[in-house]
Design a protein around this motif. Structure first.
Motif, PDB file in Angstrom:
ATOM      1  N   ASN A  32      27.848  39.742  28.568  1.00 46.07           N
ATOM      2  CA  ASN A  32      28.335  41.075  28.229  1.00 46.07           C
ATOM      3  C   ASN A  32      28.999  41.792  29.399  1.00 46.07           C
ATOM      4  O   ASN A  32      29.704  42.787  29.209  1.00 46.07           O
ATOM      5  N   CYS A  33      28.745  41.280  30.598  1.00 44.35           N
ATOM      6  CA  CYS A  33      29.255  41.935  31.808  1.00 44.35           C
ATOM      7  C   CYS A  33      30.790  41.980  31.764  1.00 44.35           C
ATOM      8  O   CYS A  33      31.448  41.022  31.367  1.00 44.35           O
ATOM      9  N   ILE A  34      31.334  43.111  32.159  1.00 44.00           N
ATOM     10  CA  ILE A  34      32.790  43.285  32.116  1.00 44.00           C
ATOM     11  C   ILE A  34      33.464  42.519  33.253  1.00 44.00           C
ATOM     12  O   ILE A  34      34.544  41.965  33.092  1.00 44.00           O
ATOM     13  N   ALA A  35      32.796  42.458  34.393  1.00 47.89           N
ATOM     14  CA  ALA A  35      33.385  41.734  35.524  1.00 47.89           C
ATOM     15  C   ALA A  35      32.371  40.785  36.165  1.00 47.89           C
ATOM     16  O   ALA A  35      31.901  41.024  37.275  1.00 47.89           O
ATOM     17  N   GLU A  80      27.571  35.329  37.271  1.00 54.37           N
ATOM     18  CA  GLU A  80      26.420  36.244  37.370  1.00 54.37           C
ATOM     19  C   GLU A  80      26.819  37.617  36.818  1.00 54.37           C
ATOM     20  O   GLU A  80      27.964  38.044  37.005  1.00 54.37           O
ATOM     21  N   PRO A  81      25.865  38.338  36.183  1.00 55.98           N
ATOM     22  CA  PRO A  81      26.163  39.728  35.817  1.00 55.98           C
ATOM     23  C   PRO A  81      26.386  40.553  37.098  1.00 55.98           C
ATOM     24  O   PRO A  81      25.635  40.382  38.058  1.00 55.98           O
ATOM     25  N   CYS A  82      27.407  41.438  37.082  1.00 56.60           N
ATOM     26  CA  CYS A  82      27.743  42.161  38.329  1.00 56.60           C
ATOM     27  C   CYS A  82      26.709  43.214  38.692  1.00 56.60           C
ATOM     28  O   CYS A  82      26.509  43.537  39.854  1.00 56.60           O
ATOM     29  N   GLY A  83      26.039  43.782  37.655  1.00 57.22           N
ATOM     30  CA  GLY A  83      24.995  44.769  37.939  1.00 57.22           C
ATOM     31  C   GLY A  83      25.538  46.176  38.125  1.00 57.22           C
ATOM     32  O   GLY A  83      24.768  47.105  38.346  1.00 57.22           O
ATOM     33  N   ARG A  84      26.869  46.339  38.047  1.00 54.19           N
ATOM     34  CA  ARG A  84      27.445  47.662  38.309  1.00 54.19           C
ATOM     35  C   ARG A  84      28.242  48.212  37.137  1.00 54.19           C
ATOM     36  O   ARG A  84      28.357  49.418  36.979  1.00 54.19           O
ATOM     37  N   CYS A  85      28.788  47.325  36.300  1.00 55.00           N
ATOM     38  CA  CYS A  85      29.668  47.796  35.232  1.00 55.00           C
ATOM     39  C   CYS A  85      28.872  48.543  34.147  1.00 55.00           C
ATOM     40  O   CYS A  85      27.639  48.548  34.159  1.00 55.00           O
ATOM     41  N   SER A  86      29.588  49.170  33.190  1.00 53.38           N
ATOM     42  CA  SER A  86      28.904  49.970  32.169  1.00 53.38           C
ATOM     43  C   SER A  86      27.973  49.092  31.311  1.00 53.38           C
ATOM     44  O   SER A  86      26.877  49.511  30.952  1.00 53.38           O
ATOM     45  N   ALA A  87      28.419  47.851  31.003  1.00 55.60           N
ATOM     46  CA  ALA A  87      27.576  46.969  30.185  1.00 55.60           C
ATOM     47  C   ALA A  87      26.296  46.621  30.943  1.00 55.60           C
ATOM     48  O   ALA A  87      25.189  46.703  30.394  1.00 55.60           O
ATOM     49  N   CYS A  88      26.423  46.234  32.199  1.00 52.23           N
ATOM     50  CA  CYS A  88      25.242  45.894  32.993  1.00 52.23           C
ATOM     51  C   CYS A  88      24.288  47.084  33.040  1.00 52.23           C
ATOM     52  O   CYS A  88      23.077  46.934  32.908  1.00 52.23           O
ATOM     53  N   GLU A  89      24.856  48.272  33.232  1.00 50.85           N
ATOM     54  CA  GLU A  89      23.999  49.455  33.330  1.00 50.85           C
ATOM     55  C   GLU A  89      23.310  49.754  32.009  1.00 50.85           C
ATOM     56  O   GLU A  89      22.136  50.113  31.986  1.00 50.85           O
TER      57      GLU A  89
HETATM   58 ZN   LIG Z   1      28.537  43.796  34.965  1.00 49.70          ZN
END
Ligand SMILES: [Zn+2]
Length: 571
Positions: free
Chosen positions: A64-67, A72-81
Motif C-alpha cells: 500500500n505504500c506510495i513510495a 520496504e514500506p517507507c514509513g512516511r507516506c500517507s498510506a504508511c501513516e
Molecule cells: Zn510509505
C-alpha cells in the motif's frame, strides 16, 4: 507496578529487514512489492511464533505504500501513516479460532466488496485459517474465485493440511521455517543489549533450545526470566529453574556414573538431584534428553555442536562422555528414562520408576546381551515347537506327490489364466501363483505382505545387526511399493521418532536395507516415515485366495487375472 509491554510486542519486526530466519520468503515478497505483481491470495504456513503474522502485516503496508524503498514500506507516506494504527479499516486482521461462524465470514465478504478507504489494497489477514468452518470456507472460496481488484487475502496457519484443496490451489504458498537456535540466540542477545538486560550467554542458548524454533516463545521466555531476575542478571541457573530443568553439571556427573555402570555413585547423585527439589519425572526427562544427546554425539561426531544446538565446549564434553558408552547402552538409557518420565496414574511411585531406570542402566552390556540371547533361544524354541505340531504344507505335499503329478502340475501352470482344478496339489499351485509370469506385476507385488516381510526383516536384524535391533522394533510396517517397504514411526512418541531419525543416519539405513533384501529375496529399500500409526494393511492376495479355496472347495474356484476386471475388483 507500571504496565510493561511484553518484549515480543516491543521487538516485533516492523520492516522486512528486521525479520530473521525467513530470508528466501522475504526476498520473494520484496521483489513482488518492487515489481507490483501482487497476487489475490497468500498462504503463510509454519510453526507458531516464527513470524507469519508479522510478515503479513509488513507486506500489507508495503503493497500500500506510495513510495516503497527497495520493497520496504517507507514509513512516511500517507498510506504508511494510516496503517500504523491497528484500528485502520484497510488492513483487517481476523482470528479464525475465535471467529469461525459462517456469519463472520459473510460479514467479511460484505466488506470485501467495498474499496479501501485510504489505501490501494484492502488486506484481509486470517490467522489460524484452518479453524474456519466448512460454510466459512465455501464463502471464502466464492470470493477467491472472483476477487475484487482491491482485495488481498493472507491466510496464516500452523496446519495447512487442514485447508481444503480448493482454497490451497488459489493461494501462493509460503512455508515459514523453524528458526535455528543460533539465529534465535543472536536476536535474543540483540534485544537484551538494547533493553539493558544483563545475561549469561549460556542462558540465551537454553532459552533458544527450549523455544523449539519459535522467536515469540523465546522472547516470552526471556521476559519471564527477566522479571524473576528482578533487575539482576539472567543466568543459566535462573532459566533452568524457570524451565524445571536439571543443572548440566549435575546431569553430567550423574550420567558419568551411569556410563561407568557405577550404581552406587549413580544412586548418590540421583539423591542429591532430588534433594535440590527436582521432581523424579523431570529428572528422568532430563536424563532421557542427555542420553539422546550422547547417542547423537556418538553417531554424528563432526557436526554435533550444530545438531545439539550446544556450545563447542558442551559438544566436546558430550563427545567425551559418549565415547565411554556403547551405542546399545545409550539406546537402552533413552528407553528406560523415557518410560520413567511419563506421568500416569498407574505409576504408583515415579521415584521407584526412576530408581529402576538408574539400576537397569547400570547393568553391564554383557549381561543384557545374555538376556537378549536367552529371549532369542526361547523364541526359536517356540518356532521349532510350532513346526513340530504343524509341519509346513509344502513339505508334506512334496513328500506325497509322485513324479507324474509334478508333470501335470507344470501343465496346470501354463494354464493359470484358466481354471485351477488340480485338487491334489494345493500348495504347489500356490507357489505357482507367486512366481507365474502370466500374472500381472501388480499382483506379484502385492503378494509380498508388508507385515510378514517386516517381521522377517526384524528377525534377521535381531540375529545379525544387534546394535540396531532396539531401534527397528518400534516400526509399524505400512506397505510394499515396488522395491520399497514403508515403515511408520509414530512421531508423537519421543522415543520412536528418535529411532526413525537414527535409522536414517550413517550405515544404519544400509543394514536395514540388507536385512530387508535378504528377507524379500530381492533387492529392496527401507523407507522410514514418521506419522501416526497407520492401520495394518490386509493380508496378501495369496492368503486371501487360500481362504476362498478353503470356504468353497478348490475345484469350484476359477482364478482369473485382475486386469480382466479393471481396477475395481480384488480377489
Ligand atoms: Zn510509505
Amino acid at each position: 507496578m507500571p504496565n510493561v509491554q511484553a518484549l515480543y510486542r516491543i521487538w516485533r519486526s516492523r520492516r522486512f529487514d528486521e525479520v530473521v530466519g525467513q530470508d528466501s520468503i522475504i526476498r520473494t515478497l520484496r521483489s513482488q512489492v518492487r515489481s507490483g505483481s501482487i497476487a489475490h491470495a497468500y498462504l503463510f504456513s509454519g510453526p507458531r511464533g516464527v513470524g507469519k503474522t508479522s510478515v503479513a502485516k509488513i507486506f500489507a503496508r508495503a503493497i500500500n505504500c506510495i513510495a516503497p524503498e527497495d520493497g520496504e514500506p517507507c514509513g512516511r507516506c500517507s498510506a504508511c501513516e494510516a496503517l500504523v494504527s491497528d484500528s485502520n479499516l484497510d488492513v483487517l486482521e481476523m482470528d479464525a479460532a475465535s471467529n469461525n461462524k459462517v456469519d463472520d465470514a459473510r460479514d467479511l465478504i460484505e466488506r470485501v466488496k467495498y474499496p479501501p478507504a485510504v489505501t490501494r489494497y484492502r488486506v484481509f489477514i486470517i490467522d489460524e485459517a484452518h479453524m474456519l468452518t466448512t460454510p466459512a470456507f465455501n464463502a471464502l472460496l466464492k470470493t477467491l474465485e472472483e476477487p475484487p481488484r482491491h482485495a488481498v487475502f493472507i491466510l496464516a496457519t500452523t496446519e495447512p493440511k487442514k485447508l481444503p484443496d480448493t482454497i490451497l490451489s488459489r493461494c501462493q504458498w509460503y512455508a515459514f521455517r523453524r528458526i535455528t537456535p543460533r539465529i534465535i540466540v543472536e536476536r535474543l542477545e540483540y534485544v537484551a543489549r538494547r533493553s539493558a538486560i544483563q545475561y549469561e550467554t549460556e542462558a540465551m542458548w537454553i532459552i533458544a533450545r527450549a523455544s523449539d524454533g519459535g522467536m515469540r516463545d523465546a522472547l516470552s521466555l526471556l521476559d519471564v526470566c527477566k522479571s524473576t531476575a528482578d533487575g539482576g542478571v539472567v543466568t543459566a541457573r535462573l532459566v533452568r529453574d524457570t524451565l524445571g530443568a536439571a543443572d548440566p553439571e549435575v546431569l553430567f556427573a550423574l550420567a558419568d556414573a551411569l556410563v561407568d555402570k557405577n550404581a552406587r555413585a549413580a544412586f548418590q547423585r540421583m539423591d542429591a538431584c532430588l534433594a535440590q527439589g527436582l521432581e523424579p519425572q523431570e529428572l528422568a526427562g532430563s536424563l532421557c534428553e542427555h542420553a539422546r544427546a550422547l547417542a547423537l554425539a556418538k553417531i554424528c561426531e563432526d557436526d554435533v555442536a550444530d545438531i545439539l544446538a550446544a556450545t563447542a565446549q558442551a559438544a566436546s564434553e558430550y563427545k567425551e562422555q559418549a565415547q565411554r558408552a556403547s551405542q546399545e547402552s545409550l539406546l537402552r538409557m533413552i528407553d528406560l528414562f523415557a518410560a520413567a518420565s511419563q506421568t500416569n496414574k498407574w505409576n504408583a511411585s515415579p521415584r521407584l520408576m526412576l530408581e529402576r531406570a538408574v539400576l537397569r542402566s547400570c547393568i553391564p552390556d554383557d549381561a543384557i546381551r545374555l538376556e537378549e540371547l536367552a529371549a532369542r533361544v526361547e523364541y526359536l524354541e517356540d518356532k521349532l515347537a510350532n513346526l513340530a505340531l504343524n509341519p509346513a504344507p509344502v513339505q508334506q505335499e512334496a513328500r506325497a506327490v509322485p513324479p507324474p503329478i509334478i508333470h501335470q502340475n507344470a501343465a496346470a501352470n501354463n494354464d493359470m489364466q484358466g481354471i485351477v482344478n488340480d485338487t491334489r496339489d494345493a500348495a504347489a499351485s500356490d507357489t505357482a501363483l507367486a512366481v507365474n509370469p502370466a500374472l500381472s506385476p501388480a499382483n506379484a507385488e502385492s503378494s509380498l505382505d508388508a507385515n510378514d516381510l517386516w517381521e522377517r526383516t526384524v528377525d534377521i536384524i535381531k540375529r545379525k545387526y544387534t546394535r540396531i535391533y532396539g531401534m527397528v522394533r518400534g516400526g509399524q510396517p505400512q506397505a510394499v511399493n515396488g522395491d520399497e517397504l514403508q515403515v511408520y514411526f509414530d512421531n508423537d512418541d519421543k522415543q520412536t521418532s528418535f529411532y526413525s531419525e537414527m535409522l536414517n543416519k550413517g550405515s544404519n539405513r544400509q543394514l536395514v536395507d540388507q536385512a530387508l533384501s535378504q528377507a524379500a529375496g530381492r533387492s529392496m529399500r527401507f523407507v522410514p516415515a514418521s506419522g501416526k500409526r497407520a492401520p495394518v494393511p490386509p493380508a496378501d492376495n495369496a492368503a486371501k485366495l487360500d481362504k476362498v479355496f478353503h470356504t468353497f472347495g478348490r475345484e469350484k474356484v476359477d482364478v482369473v487375472p485382475m486386469e480382466k476386471f479393471g481396477n475395481n475388483v480384488n480377489i
